[in-house]
Design an enzyme around this catalytic site. Structure first.
Site, PDB file in Angstrom:
ATOM      1  N   LEU A 215     -61.150  16.384   6.163  1.00  0.00           N
ATOM      2  CA  LEU A 215     -61.025  17.246   7.845  1.00  0.00           C
ATOM      3  C   LEU A 215     -62.442  17.211   8.564  1.00  0.00           C
ATOM      4  O   LEU A 215     -62.876  18.043   9.666  1.00  0.00           O
ATOM      5  CB  LEU A 215     -61.550  18.400   7.164  1.00  0.00           C
ATOM      6  CG  LEU A 215     -59.965  18.899   6.117  1.00  0.00           C
ATOM      7  CD1 LEU A 215     -60.057  20.266   5.563  1.00  0.00           C
ATOM      8  CD2 LEU A 215     -58.343  19.072   7.479  1.00  0.00           C
ATOM      9  N   HIS A 216     -63.428  15.884   8.107  1.00  0.00           N
ATOM     10  CA  HIS A 216     -64.633  15.477   9.067  1.00  0.00           C
ATOM     11  C   HIS A 216     -65.585  17.047   8.985  1.00  0.00           C
ATOM     12  O   HIS A 216     -66.498  16.794  10.290  1.00  0.00           O
ATOM     13  CB  HIS A 216     -63.805  14.813  10.237  1.00  0.00           C
ATOM     14  CG  HIS A 216     -62.858  14.159  10.511  1.00  0.00           C
ATOM     15  ND1 HIS A 216     -61.953  14.148  11.043  1.00  0.00           N
ATOM     16  CD2 HIS A 216     -63.172  12.792   9.666  1.00  0.00           C
ATOM     17  CE1 HIS A 216     -61.237  13.603  10.342  1.00  0.00           C
ATOM     18  NE2 HIS A 216     -61.966  11.749   9.849  1.00  0.00           N
ATOM     19  N   CYS A 217     -65.811  18.128   8.024  1.00  0.00           N
ATOM     20  CA  CYS A 217     -66.522  19.690   8.115  1.00  0.00           C
ATOM     21  C   CYS A 217     -66.138  19.593   9.586  1.00  0.00           C
ATOM     22  O   CYS A 217     -66.846  20.691  10.524  1.00  0.00           O
ATOM     23  CB  CYS A 217     -68.003  18.822   8.347  1.00  0.00           C
ATOM     24  SG  CYS A 217     -68.434  17.772   6.694  1.00  0.00           S
ATOM     25  N   ALA A 218     -64.689  19.963  10.087  1.00  0.00           N
ATOM     26  CA  ALA A 218     -64.507  20.444  10.955  1.00  0.00           C
ATOM     27  C   ALA A 218     -63.105  21.064  10.801  1.00  0.00           C
ATOM     28  O   ALA A 218     -62.207  20.087  12.084  1.00  0.00           O
ATOM     29  CB  ALA A 218     -64.525  19.314  12.476  1.00  0.00           C
TER      30      ALA A 218
ATOM     31  N   ASN B 120     -68.895  22.251  10.506  1.00  0.00           N
ATOM     32  CA  ASN B 120     -68.984  23.332  10.083  1.00  0.00           C
ATOM     33  C   ASN B 120     -70.790  24.145   9.785  1.00  0.00           C
ATOM     34  O   ASN B 120     -71.314  24.813   9.309  1.00  0.00           O
ATOM     35  CB  ASN B 120     -68.993  23.273   8.269  1.00  0.00           C
ATOM     36  CG  ASN B 120     -67.170  23.141   7.766  1.00  0.00           C
ATOM     37  OD1 ASN B 120     -66.923  24.079   8.376  1.00  0.00           O
ATOM     38  ND2 ASN B 120     -66.679  22.659   6.907  1.00  0.00           N
TER      39      ASN B 120
END
Ligand SMILES: Cc1ncc(COP(=O)(O)O)c(C=O)c1O
Length: 381
Positions: free
Chosen positions: A334-337, A98
C-alpha cells in the site's frame, strides 16, 4: 542488482554526496553555531551553504525560510500541528501519504479539527474545482501531495493555488523536490515539506520545511539553538525558532551536495531524463499481456513511478520473485497511502511499484521489463 525503489529512497547516492558526508565528519564534525571555534564555524558554514542551495533550488528568496528537519514526516507534522486548531477545517486529498493522514486523524480526535478528503479519479488525478468546492468559512489549510508515490501523477499546483484563493496551502513535495521543477515564490506556496533522501539525492535523516515569510507557525520542539541562550524563551527568528538541538550535520552536508549537483544539471534536464525513463518503462510494460498498469495511459507529466499487478498474483509475490530471481528491488503493498489505493481500486492488496530515479539507467529499465514479462508469462501458463 537493479534498484527501482527510488520513491522510497534514492540509491546509490552520487559520489559527491558520499564525499560531502565524509568530509563533514572528518574536517568539520563539531557542533555548528554553538562553540565559536573554527571547527564549529566550519560546520555552521557547510549547513548555511546547504540551506542556501536548497532555497535557490526551490525558489525561496530568503534561505532563513528553509527549516531543516529529519524527513518530510517531521516537516508535515510541524506544519499541520501549527496550522490546525480546535474548530478549524482542513481540505486534503485521497492521494496523501500516511505522514499527512495520520497526523490529521490525531488532530481530528484530539483537537476537534474537521477534515475533508477530496478523492482523486481512478487515474490518480485531482480536480482543483473539487478542492475549491470543499472549502468552508472555517478552512484554515489545504494540504496537497505534489507527486503521488503510488502512480506518479503530479498535482497541478498553479491551478490549485488559484482554486483555494487566500487559504494557506501546504504542499507535500516528498516525491517531487529534486524531480519536478518547483518555485515556492512563483506559485505562492505557503508551506512546502520536502525530504532530502529521495530525488534530492541526499542521505536519509534529512528533509525540511519552507515557510512563507510572515506566516506565523509555532514550533513543534523547543530547546537549545546556540542563540539567545540568556532567555528561557525560544528565539523568534528563523530558522532557530524551529531548529532546536544538534542538527544532522553530516546529512545536511550530503544533502547540500546532492542539491548542488541537481542545480548544475538543471531542473529541465533532470525532468527530461525522468520522463525518458518513464516512457521506456511504460512502453515496455504496456506490451506485456496479463498485466494491469495503473494511471493514465500516457507517459508525459508524471514521475517515473509505475504501479502494476500481474493477473491476480499477490503484489508481494511478484516483488519477492523480482528480488530473489532477478535481483531487482521494488516495493509491493500500500506504499503508506491506503486512501490512494482505495481511489485506484487496489485496496487492500495494493500494487507492485517500480520507481526509477535520476540515477537509473536504460539497462535497469530493460532488465525490469524483461523480468516482469517472464513472470507474467509464467503466471498465464
Ligand atoms: C508523498 C510522500 N509524503 C511523505 C513521505 C514521507 O517521507 P519521509 O519518509 O522522508 O518522512 C513520503 C515517503 O515515502 C511520500 O512518498
Amino acid at each position: 542488482m537493479v534498484y527501482l525503489d527510488h520513491a522510497a529512497t534514492s540509491y546509490p547516492k552520487p559520489a559527491e554526496v558520499t564525499r560531502a558526508v565524509l568530509d563533514y565528519l572528518v574536517t568539520a564534525g563539531a557542533n555548528p553555531g554553538r562553540s565559536g571555534h573554527t571547527l564549529s564555524a566550519r560546520a555552521a558554514r557547510i549547513i548555511f551553504e546547504a540551506r542556501e542551495a536548497i532555497a535557490r533550488h526551490l525558489g525561496a528568496d530568503d534561505s532563513r525560510q528553509m527549516i531543516f528537519t529529519n524527513n518530510a514526516t517531521t516537516a508535515l507534522n510541524l506544519a499541520l500541528a501549527g496550522m490546525l486548531h480546535s474548530g478549524g477545517h482542513v481540505v486534503t486529498t485521497s492521494l496523501e501519504h500516511n505522514s499527512v493522514m495520520r497526523p490529521l486523524r490525531h488532530l481530528r480526535e484530539r483537537r476537534g479539527v474537521t477534515v475533508s478528503v477530496v478523492r482523486s479519479d481512478s487515474d490518480g488525478r485531482i480536480d482543483p474545482e473539487k478542492i475549491r468546492a470543499a472549502i468552508t468559512p472555517r478552512t484554515r489549510l489545504v494540504v496537497v501531495n505534489h507527486g503521488s508515490n503510488v502512480i506518479g501523477t503530479v498535482a497541478p499546483i498553479p491551478e490549485i493555488r488559484q482554486a483555494v484563493g487566500a487559504i494557506p496551502l501546504l504542499i507535500d513535495a516528498a516525491q517531487t523536490a529534486g524531480a519536478v521543477p518547483i518555485n515556492v515564490a512563483r506559485d505562492a506556496i505557503d508551506l512546502l515539506a520536502f525530504t532530502g533522501h529521495k530525488a534530492l539525492l541526499g542521505p536519509q535523516g534529512t528533509g525540511g520545511l519552507y515557510i512563507r515569510p510572515g506566516l506565523d507557525l509555532p514550533p513543534l520542539t523547543r530547546g537549545g539553538t546556540g542563540s539567545g541562550s540568556e532567555s528561557d524563551d525560544q528565539p523568534a527568528i528563523l530558522p532557530d525558532l524551529h531548529e532546536s538541538g544538534t542538527p544532522n550535520g553530516p546529512g545536511i552536508a550530503g544533502l547540500g551536495a546532492g542539491v548542488r549537483l541537481l542545480t548544475v544539471t538543471g531542473h529541465d534536464a533532470v525532468w527530461r531524463r525522468e520522463q525518458a525513463l518513464l516512457k521506456r518503462l511504460w512502453t515496455g510494460l504496456r506490451e506485456i499481456g496479463g498485466l494491469t498498469l495503473y494511471g493514465p495511459d500516457n507517459q508525459l507529466g508524471r514521475l517515473p513511478v509505475v504501479s502494476l499487478r500481474i493477473g491476480d498474483q499477490a503484489p508481494s509475490a511478484t516483488a519477492h520473485a523480482l528480488d530473489r530471481r532477478n535481483d531487482i528491488k521494488v516495493r509491493a503493498g500500500l506504499h503508506c497511502a491506503p486512501e490512494a489505493h482505495r481511489s485506484l481500486g487496489t485496496f487492500p492488496a495494493g500494487t507492485v511499484r517500480l520507481a526509477a530515479g535520476y540515477m537509473s539507467t536504460d539497462a535497469d529499465i530493460d532488465r525490469a521489463v524483461a523480468a516482469i514479462r517472464e513472470i507474467a508469462q509464467e503466471a498465464r501458463n
